[in-house]
Design an enzyme around this catalytic site. Structure first.
Site, PDB file in Angstrom:
ATOM      1  N   LYS A 116     -51.369 -66.207  11.868  1.00 13.38           N
ATOM      2  CA  LYS A 116     -51.441 -65.159  12.889  1.00 13.38           C
ATOM      3  C   LYS A 116     -52.862 -64.668  13.097  1.00 13.38           C
ATOM      4  O   LYS A 116     -53.230 -64.207  14.169  1.00 13.38           O
ATOM      5  CB  LYS A 116     -50.548 -63.992  12.491  1.00 13.38           C
ATOM      6  CG  LYS A 116     -49.099 -64.388  12.547  1.00 13.38           C
ATOM      7  CD  LYS A 116     -48.186 -63.213  12.412  1.00 13.38           C
ATOM      8  CE  LYS A 116     -46.755 -63.717  12.424  1.00 13.38           C
ATOM      9  NZ  LYS A 116     -45.788 -62.674  12.178  1.00 13.38           N
ATOM     10  N   GLU A 200     -51.595 -54.069  11.806  1.00 11.87           N
ATOM     11  CA  GLU A 200     -51.907 -53.734  13.183  1.00 11.87           C
ATOM     12  C   GLU A 200     -51.221 -52.443  13.572  1.00 11.87           C
ATOM     13  O   GLU A 200     -50.296 -51.999  12.903  1.00 11.87           O
ATOM     14  CB  GLU A 200     -51.541 -54.886  14.131  1.00 11.87           C
ATOM     15  CG  GLU A 200     -50.078 -55.199  14.190  1.00 11.87           C
ATOM     16  CD  GLU A 200     -49.764 -56.418  15.059  1.00 11.87           C
ATOM     17  OE1 GLU A 200     -50.588 -57.332  15.168  1.00 11.87           O
ATOM     18  OE2 GLU A 200     -48.667 -56.429  15.625  1.00 11.87           O
ATOM     19  N   HIS A 235     -35.867 -56.380  11.988  1.00 12.41           N
ATOM     20  CA  HIS A 235     -36.863 -57.187  12.697  1.00 12.41           C
ATOM     21  C   HIS A 235     -36.350 -58.584  13.034  1.00 12.41           C
ATOM     22  O   HIS A 235     -37.125 -59.493  13.271  1.00 12.41           O
ATOM     23  CB  HIS A 235     -38.184 -57.264  11.930  1.00 12.41           C
ATOM     24  CG  HIS A 235     -38.718 -55.901  11.629  1.00 12.41           C
ATOM     25  ND1 HIS A 235     -39.250 -55.093  12.611  1.00 12.41           N
ATOM     26  CD2 HIS A 235     -38.757 -55.192  10.492  1.00 12.41           C
ATOM     27  CE1 HIS A 235     -39.590 -53.944  12.068  1.00 12.41           C
ATOM     28  NE2 HIS A 235     -39.301 -53.969  10.788  1.00 12.41           N
ATOM     29  N   ARG A 291     -42.145 -74.069  18.547  1.00 10.01           N
ATOM     30  CA  ARG A 291     -40.885 -74.771  18.318  1.00 10.01           C
ATOM     31  C   ARG A 291     -39.890 -74.288  19.347  1.00 10.01           C
ATOM     32  O   ARG A 291     -40.162 -73.402  20.129  1.00 10.01           O
ATOM     33  CB  ARG A 291     -40.353 -74.418  16.934  1.00 10.01           C
ATOM     34  CG  ARG A 291     -40.233 -72.908  16.791  1.00 10.01           C
ATOM     35  CD  ARG A 291     -39.489 -72.491  15.557  1.00 10.01           C
ATOM     36  NE  ARG A 291     -39.826 -71.130  15.147  1.00 10.01           N
ATOM     37  CZ  ARG A 291     -39.240 -70.035  15.591  1.00 10.01           C
ATOM     38  NH1 ARG A 291     -38.283 -70.113  16.490  1.00 10.01           N
ATOM     39  NH2 ARG A 291     -39.605 -68.847  15.169  1.00 10.01           N
TER      40      ARG A 291
END
Lengths: 508, 173
Positions: A116, A200, A235, A291
């Site tokens: 990431k 973040e 999540h 994917r």
């Protein structure tokens, strides 16, 4: 086109790929672990190779066994599905080195998007908007606390090598940082072998909106619009729909262009998804999933495009057969994931044997399921059992159709998240379209439903019949109980009022 | 037979009687026209209450069963009169147990406390991994860790004892 491919996966996605491939006249090789030796994907394939083992590491994650199975069966290409090795650049390289075709993006693109931190750097350089936060990961709680001060709370902790909701924690205050860091980092280490975490800013009223893209190997790319995936628990997505209630045609075009820029920046090929965080009309790049996504069917339903077929064509070197202006969006599609979990108990995993199954049907209903009667649901694999997808002309129609469909579904033996999905489909905020990723946490998912009386009567009669049946099946027991009852009635044990009230034949 | 049936936190009394081969039902004292047809031996049932039709599925034969009606799952607790009396006595007997039990099958990834340690409500006790998710199990209330029943790396079943908590300041005498 290929004559034979190997599907390196299990469950509903292995079946999903197999179905399109067979329709295209391509033979499929299934692989299966010991645990899955009765699984549908192995039964419905043309060839099936046992990998042994029950843990993922001994089977669906074992690169050598899978490549050997492909070579032994003469498969020309490997489709990884999602999860397991789908986003593993090393596996993609090994598949290619073995002289096989990898049905997926180039290893370099997987690598660039898989980390990431790297992907944020690449996206910033390509002019794609990203969420404010750290570029470098941290590896201890003290560093995380210090960094959080400069970014500002609330903070999202995310595994550097993450995906699928694992290794993510939201921290609202300084005091919770140490505990959150420990679990996020531990989870990341267990799942991905990399405990690094980055931070973040956690945006308010966030919605998860993602764009499906498709690139061929000849420099052409198209986007297939967005999917709204804001209904999540832990999540992880529960309900997805397309189109999103908050995205209009102009925004769709802007997000699509950004997603295509993101894919081009890493030399993408095949099907991929660019995830965006949507907050108050702004969208920020989150990550790209290199994917096929679990929720790809909702895009298929509104575009009429079979994404697995496109993946196979791109991998076989064919150019895309359509351009962006040929992509039409029609109607509304919703998907509900049927997971083995208990929504009345914090969505904790539920295990057991599916002994009792009633699948829904009817017009514009699609069931992508790996369930069968007698299927064992364990803890070694992902808890997703099936996806229910419906299409209708508009959103209210699709919601009504999904409610009707879920009311027909019955999975006995494990608990599923379906009652929670039904609650969402009746929720005013969901119906209005004005909701965010916190929707599920704000809802009361404890016992509900209006048919408690029917449930009470049914359970009582079932027990009564069950007791009577047992007494008929063992006549001696029945006789003994009858004898004991006569004794009680004759007053040999005065005061045993409770025993006298027992059902006929119900033993002590 | 009379059953005390608890659903959605509300108790109902269901009385069943067989008369001339037909089942007669009273729900909370009022007679109810019921037809109950078993579809299979796996739990599918066609239930009719008056004119209302229900495609019901029932799992479990024990004191607790799960009944699915139109997509919603009802956890139903059943007691006959004898069981009701027995359970009431049992509940009185064990008013509080300081045992932290596993609510799901999984693997203990890390123990965060040691025996003798005092904890507050919400103190993380251990991390349990199930289906690739790590879950922090925290103390339900304040106490002292009296006993660890599991070790790091151990696989535990649902309902397994994990940790016993003792009161922080034991009562005098």
């Amino acid at each position: 086109m290929f004559q034979r491919i190997l599907i390196a996966n299990r469950g509903e996605i292995a079946l999903r790929i197999l179905r399109t491939a067979r329709e295209m006249g391509i033979e499929c090789v299934a692989v299966f672990s010991d645990f899955d030796k009765r699984a549908l994907h192995a039964r419905l394939a043309d060839l099936a190779v046992g990998l042994g083992g029950s843990l993922p590491s001994q089977s669906y994650l074992d690169m050598e066994k899978i490549i050997a199975a492909a070579q032994k069966t003469g498969a020309q290409a490997i489709h990884p599905g999602y999860g397991f090795l789908a986003e593993n650049a090393v596996f993609a390289e090994r598949v290619r080195a073995a002289g096989l075709v990898w049905i997926g993006p180039p290893p370099a693109a997987i690598r660039a998007m898989g980390d990431k931190i790297t992907s944020r750097r690449v996206m910033q350089a390509a002019g794609v908007p990203v969420v404010p936060g750290l570029v470098d990961p941290v590896d201890d709680a003290a560093a995380a606390s210090a960094a959080a001060q400069s970014i500002g709370y609330p903070i999202a902790l995310k595994a550097a090598a993450g995906g699928g909701g694992k290794g993510i924690r939201i921290v609202r205050e300084q005091k919770d940082m140490a505990s959150a860091f420990r679990t996020a980092s531990g989870e990341a280490k267990a799942a991905f072998g990399d405990g690094r975490v980055y931070l973040e800013r956690y945006l308010d009223q966030p919605r998860h909106v993602e764009i499906q893209v498709l690139f061929d190997a000849h420099g052409h790319g198209v986007h297939l619009g967005e999917r709204e995936c804001s209904v999540q628990r832990r999540h992880q997505k529960l309900i997805e729909e397309a189109p999103s209630p908050v995205v209009d045609a102009a925004t769709r075009a802007a997000m699509g262009a950004t997603a295509l820029a993101a894919g081009r920046a890493v030399g993408y090929e095949g099907a991929g998804t660019v995830e965006f965080l949507w907050s108050r009309g702004m969208f920020y790049f989150l990550e790209m999933n290199t994917r096929l996504q679990v929720e790809h069917p909702v895009t298929e339903m509104i575009t009429g495009i079979d994404l697995v077929r496109e993946q196979l064509c791109v991998a076989a070197g064919e150019p895309l057969s359509f351009a962006q202006d040929a992509v039409r969006f029609q109607g509304h599609a919703i998907e509900v994931r049927v997971n083995a979990e208990d929504p009345t108990n914090g969505f904790l995993p539920s295990t057991g044997t599916i002994h009792n199954l009633r699948l829904p049907g009817g017009p514009w209903v699609r069931i992508d399921s790996c369930m069968y009667r007698g299927m064992e649901v364990g803890v070694n694999y992902d808890p997703m059992l099936a996806k229910v997808i419906v299409w209708a002309h508009d959103r209210p129609g699709a919601i009504a159709r999904m409610r009707r469909t879920l009311q027909e579904l019955n999975v006995g033996g494990v608990r599923t998240g379906v009652p929670a999905a039904l609650a969402v489909l009746e929720n005013q905020r969901f119906l209005s379209g004005d909701f965010d990723t916190h929707l599920l946490e704000t809802m009361d998912l404890s016992a509900r439903g209006d048919e408690a009386r029917a449930a009470a009567v049914a359970a009582a009669i079932q027990r009564w019949y069950g007791a009577r049946r047992r007494s008929l099946e063992s006549p001696k027991e029945g006789l003994r109980a009858a004898w004991a009852r006569r004794g009680l009635e004759a007053g040999t044990r005065p005061g045993s009022w409770a025993a006298a009230a027992r059902a006929p034949g119900e033993g002590p | 037979v009379k059953y005390f049936v608890t659903v959605n936190g509300q108790e109902h009394e269901v009385e069943l009687e067989e008369r001339l081969g037909r089942i007669e039902v009273r729900l909370d004292g009022a007679p109810l026209s019921v037809r109950y047809e078993e579809v299979d031996r796996l739990g599918q049932v066609a239930l009719f209450l008056g004119e209302r039709a229900y495609g019901v599925s029932i799992e479990g034969q024990g004191p607790t069963s799960l009944v699915t009606v139109a997509g919603h799952v009802y956890q139903v607790t059943l007691e006959d009169e004898r069981e009701r009396a027995a359970h009431a006595a049992e509940r009185e007997g064990q008013r509080h147990g300081g045992e932290v039990k596993s609510i799901m099958p999984g693997v203990v990834v890390e123990l965060l406390v040691s025996e003798g340690q005092e904890v507050e409500a919400g103190t993380p006790l251990l991390i349990l991994e199930a289906m690739k998710m790590q879950n922090e199990i925290s103390a339900p209330g304040p106490g002292r860790v009296a006993r660890l029943h599991v070790a790091r790396g151990e696989a535990v079943g649902s309902g397994a004892k994990l940790i016993t908590l003792a009161p922080t300041s034991p009562p005098q005498g």
